[in-house]
Design a protein around this motif. Structure first.
Motif, short mmCIF file in Angstrom:
data_model
loop_
_atom_site.label_atom_id
_atom_site.label_comp_id
_atom_site.label_asym_id
_atom_site.label_seq_id
_atom_site.Cartn_x
_atom_site.Cartn_y
_atom_site.Cartn_z
N ASN A 22 0.82 -1.23 0.00
CA ASN A 22 0.00 0.00 0.00
C ASN A 22 0.85 1.27 0.00
OD1 ASN A 22 -2.50 -1.46 0.16
ND2 ASN A 22 -2.04 -1.84 2.32
N ARG A 23 2.05 1.16 -0.54
CA ARG A 23 2.93 2.32 -0.64
C ARG A 23 3.25 2.58 -2.12
NH1 ARG A 23 5.64 3.02 4.19
NH2 ARG A 23 6.23 5.03 3.35
N SER A 24 3.68 3.80 -2.40
CA SER A 24 4.07 4.15 -3.76
C SER A 24 5.56 4.46 -3.79
CB SER A 24 3.28 5.36 -4.25
OG SER A 24 3.71 6.53 -3.58
N LEU A 25 6.12 4.46 -4.99
CA LEU A 25 7.53 4.82 -5.17
C LEU A 25 7.63 6.20 -5.81
CD1 LEU A 25 8.99 1.41 -6.44
CD2 LEU A 25 9.18 2.40 -4.17
N ASP A 26 6.65 7.05 -5.51
CA ASP A 26 6.65 8.36 -6.14
C ASP A 26 7.84 9.22 -5.72
OD1 ASP A 26 5.81 8.72 -3.56
OD2 ASP A 26 3.95 9.77 -4.05
N PHE A 27 8.44 8.93 -4.57
CA PHE A 27 9.61 9.69 -4.14
C PHE A 27 10.80 9.45 -5.06
CE2 PHE A 27 10.30 5.62 -2.17
CZ PHE A 27 11.68 5.44 -2.18
N LEU A 28 10.73 8.36 -5.83
CA LEU A 28 11.77 8.09 -6.83
C LEU A 28 11.44 8.73 -8.17
CD1 LEU A 28 12.55 4.30 -6.18
CD2 LEU A 28 14.00 6.25 -5.61
N GLY A 29 10.29 9.36 -8.25
CA GLY A 29 9.87 9.96 -9.51
C GLY A 29 9.26 8.95 -10.46
N VAL A 30 8.77 7.85 -9.92
CA VAL A 30 8.18 6.78 -10.74
C VAL A 30 6.67 6.89 -10.68
CG1 VAL A 30 8.00 4.31 -11.09
CG2 VAL A 30 10.15 5.29 -10.26
N ASP A 31 6.03 7.07 -11.82
CA ASP A 31 4.58 7.21 -11.89
C ASP A 31 3.94 5.84 -12.12
OD1 ASP A 31 2.03 8.18 -12.05
OD2 ASP A 31 2.21 8.90 -14.11
N LEU A 32 3.76 5.10 -11.03
CA LEU A 32 3.16 3.78 -11.10
C LEU A 32 2.10 3.64 -10.00
CD1 LEU A 32 6.30 1.47 -11.57
CD2 LEU A 32 4.59 2.03 -13.29
N LEU A 152 10.52 4.32 3.02
CA LEU A 152 11.14 3.80 1.80
C LEU A 152 12.34 4.65 1.39
CD1 LEU A 152 8.11 2.66 -0.38
CD2 LEU A 152 9.26 1.52 1.51
N GLU A 153 12.27 5.96 1.65
CA GLU A 153 13.43 6.82 1.38
C GLU A 153 14.62 6.36 2.20
OE1 GLU A 153 12.55 11.34 0.05
OE2 GLU A 153 11.99 10.85 2.12
N LEU A 154 14.36 6.02 3.45
CA LEU A 154 15.44 5.58 4.34
C LEU A 154 16.05 4.27 3.86
CD1 LEU A 154 17.09 6.06 6.86
CD2 LEU A 154 15.23 5.08 8.22
N ILE A 155 15.21 3.38 3.35
CA ILE A 155 15.71 2.09 2.85
C ILE A 155 16.69 2.29 1.71
CG2 ILE A 155 15.01 0.00 1.57
CD1 ILE A 155 12.39 0.11 3.22
N PHE A 156 16.38 3.24 0.81
CA PHE A 156 17.23 3.46 -0.37
C PHE A 156 18.36 4.45 -0.12
CE2 PHE A 156 13.23 1.98 -2.35
CZ PHE A 156 13.75 0.93 -3.10
N LEU A 157 18.45 5.00 1.09
CA LEU A 157 19.51 5.95 1.43
C LEU A 157 20.92 5.44 1.12
CD1 LEU A 157 20.57 8.57 2.70
CD2 LEU A 157 20.25 7.52 4.97
#
Length: 289
Positions: A22-32, A152-157
């Motif tokens: 139930n999360r999005s990856l929009d912080f990566l700039g991905v429109d999905l 999710l931002e922290l995971i990809f840090l």
């Protein structure tokens, strides 16, 4: 990360990756569409690599997100990804979005191949363009104020650009994760940060951190689930064998439905199976069949 029993490897990550639901990856700039769940990745005839597993997620619109990490994206990588995606498509008959994450130590690589009759393209996101130091300050400030952060931002840090060394950035990520009040979320972030950093951090550091995290409940829970899954798989095999002896080859829909039964239903069916006289009677145990 060899401390995890290999047969429970997927379960550890599946439990941790439930954080993506139930999360999005929009912080990566991905429109999905939003992610609805982590998918199993065991597909026959697909070549796997021990240093990083393929990550696949089911999205809200029923399409699939295939997430990879590559420092140097090559034509050979695309051939491997395409092979995997075709297998996914053959099984699920739905659109697949393949995204390749490249850490700050990498560079832009080959993003498409054209064989004539087949064109294949991936989306490459170079996280070296992201300011890891600024994100650290942002997360630290939010945690001190008791505000929510984007986990999710922290995971990809660890994949982002930073003045810290690769090892130090990973350690800082885990340090920040441990400050999150919700223990389960904190633990999952720690596990996933190690997964994401697998290709860029030296093995000694990974082993040290992984051993430290062995005390985490998420890992113990997944190991327990692994043992339970092994028991359930044994029950399912015996049930199918007994039903086949009584009624002949089972319809594919029935066989697949049995695979989805929970442990309590399997126990009941195992106890009652000798008393079942008609294959139709199985519907009281398997309503969806």
């Amino acid at each position: 990360m060899q401390q995890i029993n290999h047969q429970n490897y997927d379960l550890v990550f599946k439990e941790a990756f439930s954080l993506f639901e139930n999360r999005s990856l929009d912080f990566l700039g991905v429109d999905l569409p939003r992610i609805t769940g982590f998918m199993e990745t065991e597909i026959p005839e697909v070549e796997t690599h021990d240093d990083m597993m393929d990550l696949t997620f089911r999205l809200e619109d029923n399409t699939i997100l295939h997430l990879e990490e590559e420092t140097h994206l090559s034509r050979d990588d695309l051939v491997r990804f395409a092979h995997y995606d075709l297998r996914l498509y053959n099984r699920y008959k739905t659109m697949i979005h393949t995204i390749v994450l490249t850490p700050f130590t990498g560079s832009k690589g080959v993003q498409s191949i054209n064989t004539g009759s087949l064109q294949y393209t991936v989306t490459q996101l170079i996280l070296g363009n992201r300011d890891g130091d600024a994100l650290i300050e942002k997360i630290q400030s939010a945690l001190k104020r008791g505000e929510e952060i984007n986990e999710l931002e922290l995971i990809f840090l660890p994949l982002m650009r930073s003045s810290l060394s690769v090892d130090a950035l990973l350690r800082k990520t885990i340090e920040l994760a441990k400050e999150i009040p919700e223990t389960t979320v904190s633990q999952k972030i720690c596990v996933l940060s190690l997964v994401i950093s697998n290709r860029i951090v030296d093995e000694e550091t990974l082993e040290e951190l992984w051993e430290e995290l062995q005390m985490l409940k998420v890992i113990k829970f997944a190991e327990k689930k692994g043992r339970e899954k092994g028991r359930e798989e044994g029950q399912i095999k015996v049930i199918k064998q007994l039903l086949t002896r009584k009624f002949g080859p089972l319809p594919q829909t029935l066989s697949q439905a049995i695979d989805t039964l929970d442990s309590s239903t399997l126990d009941i069916l195992t106890a009652d199976i000798l008393d079942i006289e008609r294959i139709e009677d199985l519907k009281q145990y398997i309503p969806k069949w």
